[in-house]
Enzyme design. Structure first.
Site, PDB file in Angstrom:
ATOM      1  CB  CYS A  31      85.095  65.995  20.887  1.00 60.96           C
ATOM      2  SG  CYS A  31      84.160  65.033  22.092  1.00 60.96           S
ATOM      3  CG  HIS A 316      84.003  61.710  19.157  1.00 68.58           C
ATOM      4  ND1 HIS A 316      84.897  62.537  19.796  1.00 68.58           N
ATOM      5  CD2 HIS A 316      84.227  61.876  17.825  1.00 68.58           C
ATOM      6  CE1 HIS A 316      85.632  63.168  18.901  1.00 68.58           C
ATOM      7  NE2 HIS A 316      85.251  62.783  17.693  1.00 68.58           N
TER       8      HIS A 316
END
Length: 999
Positions: A31, A316
């Site tokens: 990510c 994340h």
């Protein structure tokens, strides 16, 4: 009965709205890569310059188009980025796969990396790659867009001389600890530092150390200003990174004028004019305008990169990026892209998701045009311009052709999926009609019925998998009929419906109303009756056992069986219940594993059944009356109802005659062993009591010859003499264990006086004569003392017989050294030293090993008959076979372990380690045990400093039972606070081994 229809969903296609964007697939933990790719893609100048790069795609082209049978594979990082940007711009997919780009960089898709470090390294790699381009607009795009300049300025307080060190920057790294606003972070970055005392500056003009000031002076700013918020910092106590989850406020408009200084001035007045960076020409004759009009330093926020999570090692990454053409904000979260309402940046939900507890600091109130975030780690500002770019960058023709081809493949896939969906719907409708047809006829009323597996009926209603033939084998008993306990997993259906099912799908066996097994029903009733009767019978048997048995009417029963007969009966009845599950041995057509069933039967056979505890090895009544008792005929009759196959021994039954003979022989053998032990003890009193023993280092004057036997032989013999009834007599000396395969001695005279002295026992000549009478001697080993020869008559010489074998001796030493460096789960000891004194601290119990049991105690605990294979003790006159060199080494290793045993003293901690363990891993263990961080540990062994963290303990010379000294630079006061972040992390590899460091 619930009916479920499953249909295929329509493939995800890129939105039809204007200015919609394409997402990127998260390949596991990539990510952080996806966020930066989206930020760089929306930098129009960078995208346009990359489109201008020459490509090897011309070699891939053939004629008027692209080779259909060959997939395009980019060869360079620039080509990968070109192709990705072209897909992000014109692909029809909702998201694309960046695996080619990630693979080209050599990134591990399963490991999350430092996003800020990735940004720096990739920009450096891109700049280095583009530096080979001939077009200056392409070659210099990274510097034009992201590169600024500042100077480290040192001013002497005495003479005023100013020393400058110019440096380029691609981002400003701002410390956020102790700050609440971005402007405060920038001010601290440019803050003046005083150089005084020991830190004074050597002035070239004054030719001496002087007090001075040092600061960073901004000289020029780039078009795109990257501000790195240093959220991930090194925690000195834990030795690992941690995240600072503190709020930082920042505005959408950032005026950098107060922070930029004029060349040649020291103050913050009159900002200098910053030269605009020339922009590369646009494709198709269009122009993109950038620059710094009128010396402006006003920037507007264009991207906020977010790390969701409270730990530096997990979380994340997402990005909020502003579309430079429409001015609208979008949230890029891998495959998902969300447009913000009202052209406004909205960070609220990201802050809520990262809330670890209710006790966290509340989010400060933000005014119009300002934002607060505790998860933002990078802010991207673009220089404010008068005109907004409103033109679309054209994708080069060769890239557009690749995109069109991918779109065609995607369209074909969409058509294929739509067709599959249509077929699925058609199948669902057909199944629906079939269910409607049979569902009303399934229940069996007064008409004939059959049993069908309920599991098969449930699968028949599920059209997602093809319907298989009916399988009723799981419900059969050992007689191949319907087991009464399996009725619950069967469904009674009408014979009409059963005929249709078997005609369409086949299978079997068909189970009609007559299929229920009568034998199993009868047995099941018997078991249930006995279960219900068990408690009453238990009380009855207990009362019967209290009565005295008269005459010969009783029966012998094992005391152990009597104590546990109710439990045995219950287990036996439960096993008979469980036989229904295993009787058929089948479940959905899969037979039981033959090996598993054999193992189960073997285990069952090894378990003693009722009254088998009084069976002798010959299957008769055992001779020990202490293990059995007489019970009345009535009690035995009750017990036989539960154990009909139990061995029966009436009171007049004689004991096993063979066991009686063996018992008499055993008593005779014990008496013989006692006699032998007493005779040997009397013959060798000093050897038994370990008194008046000769010593090689202090050779006795009254003899010139000493004999040698194995110390292992002496210890085994002493065990027998101490406990002759528990041990077998030692019949042979077994001196071949001290010799090599060639018959040579394995010890030197010097080693027998030192490290090998624990392996041998010296024998007086008078004792040797007695040993030769009492034991079988395979090899005579002796040491003789002689006077020197003519050359040196005063020197005493010692000669062994047989002589030393140098080759085998050297091999033994090498093997011993290898064994000391190839170990697993060995014990070492660590001393903590403060001011050269060893101190005691509370240890971590789970890391410590200790033993209160001595080696001799352990050996005494060995079961009877478990003796050393080198000594034949079953046949009195049989000589011991000669062992191989490998067996000798194994014997040596046993003695080494015993002789090297280290006695743990007060203040030490014992750790379990392996030879292939690194020093870094050992330091982590020591950190747990002593509360000392790895970077504060100074380790040494035998005066040698241990400093190479990557080296293994074996290569560092750490052997079992070693003692390592630990000296701590700085003790940690509050070790308990480390528990929250103590995730025994291995040394961080970062981007080592990837393409980012290849340049």
């Amino acid at each position: 009965m619930k009916i479920v229809f499953i249909t295929l969903t329509t493939p995800t296609v890129r939105g039809e709205k204007k200015n919609s964007f394409v997402g990127l697939t998260n390949l596991g933990a990539t990510c952080y890569v996806n966020t930066f790719l989206q930020v760089w893609f929306l930098n129009l100048e960078l995208r346009q310059a990359l489109y201008l790069c020459p490509s090897t795609c011309s070699d891939y082209m053939m004629g008027d188009g692209i080779q259909e049978e060959k997939d395009y594979e980019p060869q360079t990082i620039c080509e990968h980025l070109q192709y990705l940007f072209a897909l992000l711009q014109n692909s029809n997919r909702r998201y694309i796969d960046p695996s080619g780009f990630v693979k080209a960089l050599g990134l591990d898709t399963g490991q999350q990396q430092d996003a800020q470090e990735f940004s720096k390294l990739f920009m450096s790699l891109l700049e280095d790659t583009l530096s080979k381009q001939k077009n200056p607009d392409v070659r210099n795009i990274v510097q034009q867009q992201f590169c600024g300049e500042y100077a480290y300025v040192t001013v002497c307080n005495q003479c005023g001389r100013e020393s400058k060190l110019l440096s380029k920057f691609y981002e400003l790294e701002l410390n956020i600890q102790g700050h609440k606003q971005l402007t405060d972070c920038i001010s601290e970055f440019l803050k003046e530092e005083k150089l005084e005392g020991d830190n004074r500056y050597f002035c070239e003009n004054c030719q001496s150390k002087q007090n001075a000031t040092r600061k960073i002076r901004l000289l020029s700013l780039p078009c795109t200003l990257n501000l790195q918020l240093m959220r991930f910092v090194f925690d000195r106590q834990t030795g690992h990174k941690k995240k600072l989850n503190t709020y930082i406020g920042f505005s959408e408009i950032l005026d950098m004028e107060p922070y930029v200084e004029h060349k040649g001035t020291r103050g913050l007045s009159s900002p200098p004019r910053i030269e605009p960076a020339p922009a590369p020409p646009a494709l198709e004759g269009e122009v993109l305008t950038t620059g710094l009009p009128g010396g402006s330093y006003v920037y507007e926020l264009s991207a906020v990169l977010i790390h969701r999570g409270v730990s530096a090692y997990s979380g994340h990454y997402i990005a909020h990026v502003k579309d430079p053409q429409s001015g609208e904000w979008y949230k890029f979260n891998d495959e998902d892209i969300e447009k913000m309402e009202g052209k406004k940046l909205q960070l609220g939900i990201e802050e809520d998701l990262a809330e670890p507890s209710k006790s966290q600091t509340r989010k400060p109130k933000c005014g119009k045009g300002t934002h607060c975030s505790r998860n933002a780690y990078m802010l991207v500002y673009r220089l404010q311009t008068q005109e907004k770019p409103n033109t679309t960058i054209q994708v080069p023709a060769f890239l557009q052709e690749l995109v069109d081809r991918d779109n065609s493949k995607f369209e074909e896939w969409c058509i294929e999926m739509a067709e599959m969906r249509k077929q699925s719907v058609d199948k669902g409708k057909a199944k629906h009609e079939e269910v409607k047809e049979l569902y009303q006829r399934l229940p069996a009323g007064a008409e004939p019925y059959e049993f069908v597996s309920l599991e098969w009926l449930q699968k028949w209603l599920d059209e997602s998998t093809p319907t298989k033939p009916i399988d009723n084998h799981a419900c059969l008993c050992s007689h191949d009929k319907l087991h009464p306990d399996k009725i619950s997993i069967m469904k009674r259906i009408s014979e009409y419906a059963a005929d249709i099912f078997y005609s369409r799908y086949g299978g079997g066996p068909r189970l009609t109303v007559k299929a229920l097994c009568k034998e199993c029903v009868v047995e099941r009733c018997r078991v249930l009756r006995l279960k219900n009767q068990l408690n009453e019978d238990y009380k009855t048997v207990n009362n019967l056992l209290k009565a005295t048995v008269k005459g010969n009417d009783g029966f012998w029963v094992g005391k152990s069986s009597l104590r546990s007969w109710r439990q045995l009966a219950l287990e036996q009845l439960d096993e008979q219940d469980g036989d229904a599950d295993q009787s058929s041995g089948k479940m959905n057509g899969n037979t039981l594993n033959k090996d598993e069933s054999k193992e189960e039967r073997k285990e069952e056979e090894e378990e003693l059944n009722f009254n088998e505890d009084i069976l002798c090895p010959h299957g008769e009544l055992c001779i020990s009356e202490n293990e059995r008792r007489l019970v009345s005929k009535e009690a035995w009759s009750k017990l036989q109802q539960y154990f009909p196959k139990a061995p029966e021994f009436p009171s007049y039954k004689e004991c096993c005659s063979q066991c009686k003979i063996l018992e008499r022989e055993g008593e005779e053998n014990e008496a013989l062993h006692k006699m032998i032990a007493n005779e040997q003890k009397t013959s060798l009193p000093n050897l038994f009591q370990d008194k008046n023993r000769p010593c090689l280092s202090n050779w006795p004057e009254d003899t010139d010859v000493l004999y040698i036997v194995s110390q292992f032989f002496v210890e085994e013999w002493r065990k027998f003499v101490r406990k002759p009834t528990r041990c077998s007599p030692v019949s042979s000396v077994g001196n071949s264990a001290l010799l090599c395969p060639h018959g040579g001695l394995m010890f030197t005279f010097a080693s027998m006086t030192k490290e090998d002295s624990k392996l041998i026992a010296l024998i007086w000549p008078s004792e040797w004569q007695m040993i030769q009478k009492l034991f079988v001697v395979d090899h005579v080993i002796k040491i003789m003392r002689t006077e020197g020869g003519d050359a040196n008559p005063s020197e005493t010489q010692y000669i062994s017989e047989p002589k030393l074998c140098p080759e085998c001796r050297e091999g033994l030493l090498c093997q011993q050294q290898r064994d000391l460096r190839e170990y697993t789960q060995a014990t070492i000891y660590v001393h903590k030293v403060v001011d050269n004194k060893k101190v005691m601290k509370d240890s971590a119990p789970e890391l410590n090993v200790s033993s209160s049991e001595t080696e001799e105690d352990k050996e005494e605990a060995k079961p009877d008959g478990e003796k050393d294979p080198d000594f034949n003790q079953s046949n009195g006159g049989t000589k011991r076979q000669k062992i191989s060199h490998q067996n000798y080494i194994a014997y040596q290793k046993q003695v080494i372990r015993r002789s090297m045993r280290h006695r743990k003293v007060r203040g030490e901690k014992a750790l379990l380690v392996s030879a292939n363990q690194t020093l870094k891993e050992l330091k982590i263990q020591i950190m747990h045990a002593f509360s000392v961080a790895p970077f504060d540990q100074n380790l040494s062994i035998d005066g040698k400093i241990l400093s190479d963290d990557c080296a293994t303990l074996g290569t560092l010379g750490v052997i079992p039972e070693s003692v390592i000294l630990l000296k701590a630079d700085e003790p940690i006061a509050d070790y308990a606070a480390m528990d929250d972040v103590m995730q025994v992390c291995m040394p961080e590899e970062g981007f080592k081994g990837t393409g980012l460091l290849g340049h």
